[in-house]
Design a protein around this motif. Structure first.
Motif, PDB file in Angstrom:
ATOM      1  N   LYS A  15      14.295 -68.801  57.941  1.00 26.01           N
ATOM      2  CA  LYS A  15      14.649 -67.729  57.016  1.00 26.01           C
ATOM      3  C   LYS A  15      13.906 -66.447  57.343  1.00 26.01           C
ATOM      4  O   LYS A  15      14.461 -65.338  57.257  1.00 26.01           O
ATOM      5  CB  LYS A  15      14.348 -68.155  55.580  1.00 26.01           C
ATOM      6  N   ASN A  43      28.158 -65.956  59.389  1.00 29.08           N
ATOM      7  CA  ASN A  43      27.816 -65.120  58.243  1.00 29.08           C
ATOM      8  C   ASN A  43      28.926 -64.097  58.007  1.00 29.08           C
ATOM      9  O   ASN A  43      29.959 -64.102  58.680  1.00 29.08           O
ATOM     10  CB  ASN A  43      26.445 -64.456  58.426  1.00 29.08           C
ATOM     11  N   THR A  51      21.733 -72.586  59.126  1.00 31.03           N
ATOM     12  CA  THR A  51      21.753 -72.777  57.681  1.00 31.03           C
ATOM     13  C   THR A  51      21.468 -74.242  57.393  1.00 31.03           C
ATOM     14  O   THR A  51      21.556 -75.094  58.269  1.00 31.03           O
ATOM     15  CB  THR A  51      23.109 -72.352  57.085  1.00 31.03           C
TER      16      THR A  51
END
Length: 466
Positions: A15, A43, A51
């Motif tokens: 992240k 995305n 993810t």
């Protein structure tokens, strides 16, 4: 707890890399995670990114810090190349360590005709298979699984030929890395510089990969595009992207200069639509439309960690030869011997060149990745700060050069946002109008075109090409 003599290993999270704009979407973190709930996904900007469950996405990992190609804690290209090619007789700041460099093309069969350039990538990959030096070659090929392209493992010359030509489309490595781990054999991996670096960093942590990946074949790289690039092609060719079945970014024509790119889209009925890149609102590669944010912080143009690397010969007389011409940098003595044998047999038409010739063929890329990178590193930023071989600084840069680099950065960032908005509103003209304005501004700065260029020239701020 680490001992007093053993400092704690640095750690980062996926992240944090995503938020810092340093994720290239290679899928290396997913490949090393080994978890079913972790995967690569698209995305909103048409980019691939990791993810998964929050505990994986947010938890700092020393392994990720050592294996992500853009991690400030991973080994850099100089360190990797020193370990891989310690006896290389030549070394240059622009192209790294190397045994020899060449310009030319594959002279046998249809390698040259079937490739975007001189056919050397496919020739070397096929030769490795023919000699039994590898059992499979991991490379990018057309896909029919919802994306236009993906990594595959080819085990025959026919399969390699099917994957020839340039692919300016997001792809990721996690699937083929898993194949290499689970299916015994020796493999070659073809990829752009950051992907090849990721492979070497993975091999350093995984003895199975280190044993099975025998060769790395690098591709010179300007930057990575998002999936929206081909969607923009479709908009400008009056085609629905859902109807497009095949994409050819560089349709080859021996009667035209190699650097006159022509895009071709083929729909599901077989109808083909073509358009020259210079007629596209976002067709100037150097302007940076749809560029991945991480590419702003890359300093490797020529795949310095690869056993052999290939690019286009963007200098005359080669750039005008529509048949295509490669420049080749070979770093592995074994691969150099294969090239030498190929030349002696007349199967390769190569002339030896020096590092200065290679640098000239990629001059704009080196300016962007070295001079431009040094300037970008002086800008304030939040989150993870990249650690590069280029020191921050803008010494010697004219105001106009700074404006060119700044404009290129803004185009790469805003093209994603403007296309997202136009797509959301179903108004292609919104993006295309912005793109034409952005491109004309960039051309004024970089090439003294139009009113902006004339104004710059009158102020004494003379321009220099890209």
């Amino acid at each position: 707890m680490p001992s007093a003599t053993e400092p704690a290993q640095p750690a980062i999270s996926p992240k944090a890399m995503l938020r810092s704009g340093l994720c290239i979407g290679c899928g290396g973190c997913v490949a090393q995670a080994g978890r079913g709930d972790v995967h690569m996904a698209w995305n909103a900007y048409g980019q691939l990114q990791p993810t998964g469950a929050r505990d994986w996405l947010e938890t700092p990992s020393p392994t990720l810090a050592r294996t992500c190609p853009f991690s400030p804690f991973a080994r850099d290209e100089d360190d990797l190349a020193a370990g891989n090619f310690p006896a290389a007789p030549n070394r240059d700041w622009h192209i790294g360590r190397y045994e020899a460099a060449y310009v030319g093309h594959a002279a046998e069969n249809a390698f040259r005709a079937q490739g975007s350039s001189g056919g050397m990538v496919s020739w070397v990959a096929t030769e490795l298979l023919r000699r039994g030096l590898v059992d499979g070659v991991a490379h990018v090929a057309p896909a029919d699984d919802g994306a236009f392209f993906r990594y595959v493992v080819s085990r025959s010359p026919e399969q390699i030929h099917a994957g020839a030509k340039s692919r300016y489309y997001p792809i990721e490595l996690s699937g083929v890395i898993e194949t290499i781990r689970t299916v015994p054999g020796r493999y070659a991996v073809v990829g752009i510089p950051c992907f090849i670096k990721a492979v070497h960093l993975q091999c350093a942590q995984d003895p199975v990969l280190a044993e099975r990946i025998a060769f790395t074949l690098g591709l010179f790289c300007g930057h990575m595009k998002s999936a929206r690039f081909v969607e923009s092609f479709a908009w400008q060719m009056d085609q629905q992207i859902d109807a497009v079945e095949k994409v050819d970014y560089r349709l080859k024509n021996a009667d035209r200069p190699a650097n006159w790119y022509t895009a071709q889209l083929t729909d599901r009925s077989g109808e083909k639509r073509v358009k020259d890149w210079w007629h596209l609102a976002d067709g100037d590669w150097g302007a940076g439309f749809f560029q991945s944010p991480a590419c702003n912080f890359c300093d490797d143009v020529v795949a310095e960690t690869a056993d052999i690397a290939f690019g286009d010969a963007w200098v005359e007389p080669y750039a005008s030869d529509g048949r295509g011409t490669n420049v080749v940098i070979v770093r592995s003595p074994q691969l150099k011997a294969i090239l030498d044998e190929g030349m002696a047999q007349g199967r390769l038409a190569l002339d030896q060149v020096d590092h200065e010739f290679i640098r000239q063929t990629q001059a704009a890329g080196f300016r962007q990745r070295r001079e431009g990178l040094a300037f970008r590193l002086t800008w304030p930023r939040l989150g993870i700060r990249p650690k590069k071989r280029v020191a921050p600084g803008a010494e010697g840069l004219s105001l106009r050069r700074k404006l060119i680099y700044f404009m290129r950065y803004q185009i790469s960032a805003w093209s994603h946002r403007m296309f997202w908005l136009a797509r959301r509103l179903d108004r292609p003209g919104l993006y295309l109008g912005w793109a034409r304005l952005a491109l004309s501004t960039y051309h004024g700065l970089a090439y003294s075109r139009g009113r902006i260029g004339q104004a710059m020239d009158r102020m004494g701020l003379k321009g220099r090409e890209g």
